[in-house]
Design an enzyme around this catalytic site. Structure first.
Site, PDB file in Angstrom:
ATOM      1  N   ASN A   1       0.829  -1.197   0.000  1.00  0.00           N
ATOM      2  CA  ASN A   1       0.000   0.000   0.000  1.00  0.00           C
ATOM      3  C   ASN A   1       0.865   1.249   0.000  1.00  0.00           C
ATOM      4  O   ASN A   1       1.965   1.263   0.555  1.00  0.00           O
ATOM      5  CB  ASN A   1      -0.962  -0.005   1.194  1.00  0.00           C
TER       6      ASN A   1
ATOM      7  N   PHE B   1      -1.899   8.047   4.470  1.00  0.00           N
ATOM      8  CA  PHE B   1      -2.708   8.627   5.561  1.00  0.00           C
ATOM      9  C   PHE B   1      -3.978   9.294   5.029  1.00  0.00           C
ATOM     10  O   PHE B   1      -4.357  10.400   5.447  1.00  0.00           O
ATOM     11  CB  PHE B   1      -1.904   9.653   6.363  1.00  0.00           C
TER      12      PHE B   1
ATOM     13  N   SER C   1       5.263   5.131   8.882  1.00  0.00           N
ATOM     14  CA  SER C   1       4.724   4.903   7.535  1.00  0.00           C
ATOM     15  C   SER C   1       5.754   5.327   6.500  1.00  0.00           C
ATOM     16  O   SER C   1       6.333   6.416   6.594  1.00  0.00           O
ATOM     17  CB  SER C   1       3.438   5.700   7.329  1.00  0.00           C
TER      18      SER C   1
ATOM     19  N   ASN D   1       4.919   6.088   3.498  1.00  0.00           N
ATOM     20  CA  ASN D   1       4.154   6.734   2.431  1.00  0.00           C
ATOM     21  C   ASN D   1       3.918   8.223   2.638  1.00  0.00           C
ATOM     22  O   ASN D   1       3.226   8.863   1.847  1.00  0.00           O
ATOM     23  CB  ASN D   1       2.811   6.014   2.267  1.00  0.00           C
ATOM     24  N   THR D   2       4.491   8.795   3.696  1.00  0.00           N
ATOM     25  CA  THR D   2       4.498  10.242   3.903  1.00  0.00           C
ATOM     26  C   THR D   2       5.958  10.676   3.897  1.00  0.00           C
ATOM     27  O   THR D   2       6.712  10.290   4.801  1.00  0.00           O
ATOM     28  CB  THR D   2       3.829  10.636   5.233  1.00  0.00           C
TER      29      THR D   2
ATOM     30  N   LYS E   1       4.840   3.463  17.295  1.00  0.00           N
ATOM     31  CA  LYS E   1       4.919   2.465  16.223  1.00  0.00           C
ATOM     32  C   LYS E   1       6.127   2.759  15.353  1.00  0.00           C
ATOM     33  O   LYS E   1       6.251   3.851  14.796  1.00  0.00           O
ATOM     34  CB  LYS E   1       3.647   2.470  15.386  1.00  0.00           C
TER      35      LYS E   1
ATOM     36  N   ASN F   1       5.589  -1.476  11.492  1.00  0.00           N
ATOM     37  CA  ASN F   1       4.771  -1.081  10.345  1.00  0.00           C
ATOM     38  C   ASN F   1       5.153  -1.918   9.120  1.00  0.00           C
ATOM     39  O   ASN F   1       5.823  -2.930   9.223  1.00  0.00           O
ATOM     40  CB  ASN F   1       4.970   0.416  10.085  1.00  0.00           C
TER      41      ASN F   1
END
Length: 343
Positions: free
Chosen positions: A108, A112, A171, A173-174, A205, A234
């Site tokens: 993915n 967010f 994450s 993805n940021t 996390k 994660n």
């Protein structure tokens, strides 16, 4: 694929299936579906919070806290919603969610996507938790100029409602978010969030891609700042031996291929923290035996998510039942008695 729910879901593109699943779980929750029966052997207390069992849902499925009641009814001991950011944001462009069927994995790059902190917390406040534990996972907006302030806003808003709050700095993805896992940046973040959490436990996390020096730094920071638990971890940006054509997609990988890495990082974090911080294991958990192995390796709680894509809604109850059998077989009267016994 015997589960009719899965047959329908896999006939849809992954993100459409995700939305459909949330609608179905909301409806099931409103119908008053029963929580799986309690098993006294599985009850455990972590960070002062009573968990009816140690098997939780990881953040990412119910991003906007819309299906808490239905998810609790699947048999989870805890449900973690989010990640919620102070302002609503659309996330990254679609497509951004991919099934790797041959690998029993998911990639993915959602980014967010959520409807914002205020709306998510308001829904969480009124949800029927059915005796389970509710975690709220908070993050920073992609365009935030002061990310620490974003996290402080998230913790301040979520703490009065949640049983625990998780700070998500892991994450992939940021852009730049993972930089908050290290050094002075992490210490500043934790100090600011601890100051506003009141009496609500605070979890952190982290990514499974941290090297040993990075893990040692995190361990020192969470011990110094008295963070209550570490979630390991994660999704990963690594690509261990994938067969699916979607394995080359940009984003975080989760599911079965993450299992070995997640287990190895759990062992490293356990060694670095010396048992001074509660640990939550995630990544590639799809059975009671795997949950039991992570508990014996040092985790007080476990979380799963991607395995639901392939195993269906019956998975939480199965994992809980298998875990209870593992504990009984080896003579452990409780989860707590088994934690770290193989570390």
């Amino acid at each position: 694929m015997a589960d009719p729910f899965l047959r329908v879901a896999h006939a849809l593109d992954p993100e459409t299936a995700h939305v459909w699943a949330i609608h179905a779980l909301r409806a099931w929750g409103r119908a008053g579906a029963p929580l799986a029966k309690e098993m006294p052997r599985l009850e455990t207390i972590v960070a002062g919070v009573r968990f009816p069992n140690p098997v939780g849902l990881a953040a990412g499925l119910d991003k906007d806290a819309r299906a808490i009641t239905g998810l609790m009814a699947l048999g989870f001991g805890s449900v973690e919603v989010g990640t919620l950011t102070p302002r609503a944001q659309p996330g990254n462009p679609r497509p951004r969610l991919f099934r790797l069927v041959e690998d029993r994995a998911v990639v993915n790059r959602m980014g967010f996507n959520n409807g914002g902190l205020d709306a998510g917390v308001a829904r969480a406040r009124t949800a029927n938790r059915r005796g389970g534990v509710l975690g709220i996972n908070v993050g920073a907006n992609k365009d935030a100029t002061d990310r620490v302030a974003n996290y402080v806003a998230g913790v301040r808003a979520a703490a009065p409602v949640a049983d625990y709050v998780t700070i998500n700095v892991s994450s992939p993805n940021t852009p730049g978010l993972r930089d908050l896992q290290a050094g002075a940046a992490l210490d500043e973040l934790l100090a600011a969030c601890v100051a506003v959490r009141g009496t609500t436990p605070l979890f952190l996390k982290i990514a499974p891609d941290l090297d040993r020096a990075g893990i040692d730094g995190v361990a020192r920071a969470v011990i110094d700042r008295r963070v209550d638990a570490l979630v390991i971890g994660n999704t990963t940006i690594s690509r261990p031996g994938l067969r699916s054509a979607h394995g080359t997609e940009t984003g975080g990988l989760s599911g079965a291929p993450l299992r070995a890495l997640a287990a190895a990082k759990l062992a490293e974090v356990r060694a670095a923290t010396g048992g001074q911080v509660a640990l939550v294991a995630a990544g590639g958990i799809d059975s009671g035996a795997e949950a039991y192995a992570r508990i014996r390796a040092g985790a007080s709680l476990v979380q799963l998510y991607s395995a639901l894509v392939y195993e269906g809604a019956g998975l939480p109850r199965r994992v809980v039942t298998e875990l209870a059998a593992c504990l009984a077989r080896d003579g452990f009267a409780s989860v707590a008695a088994a934690v770290g016994t193989a570390a």
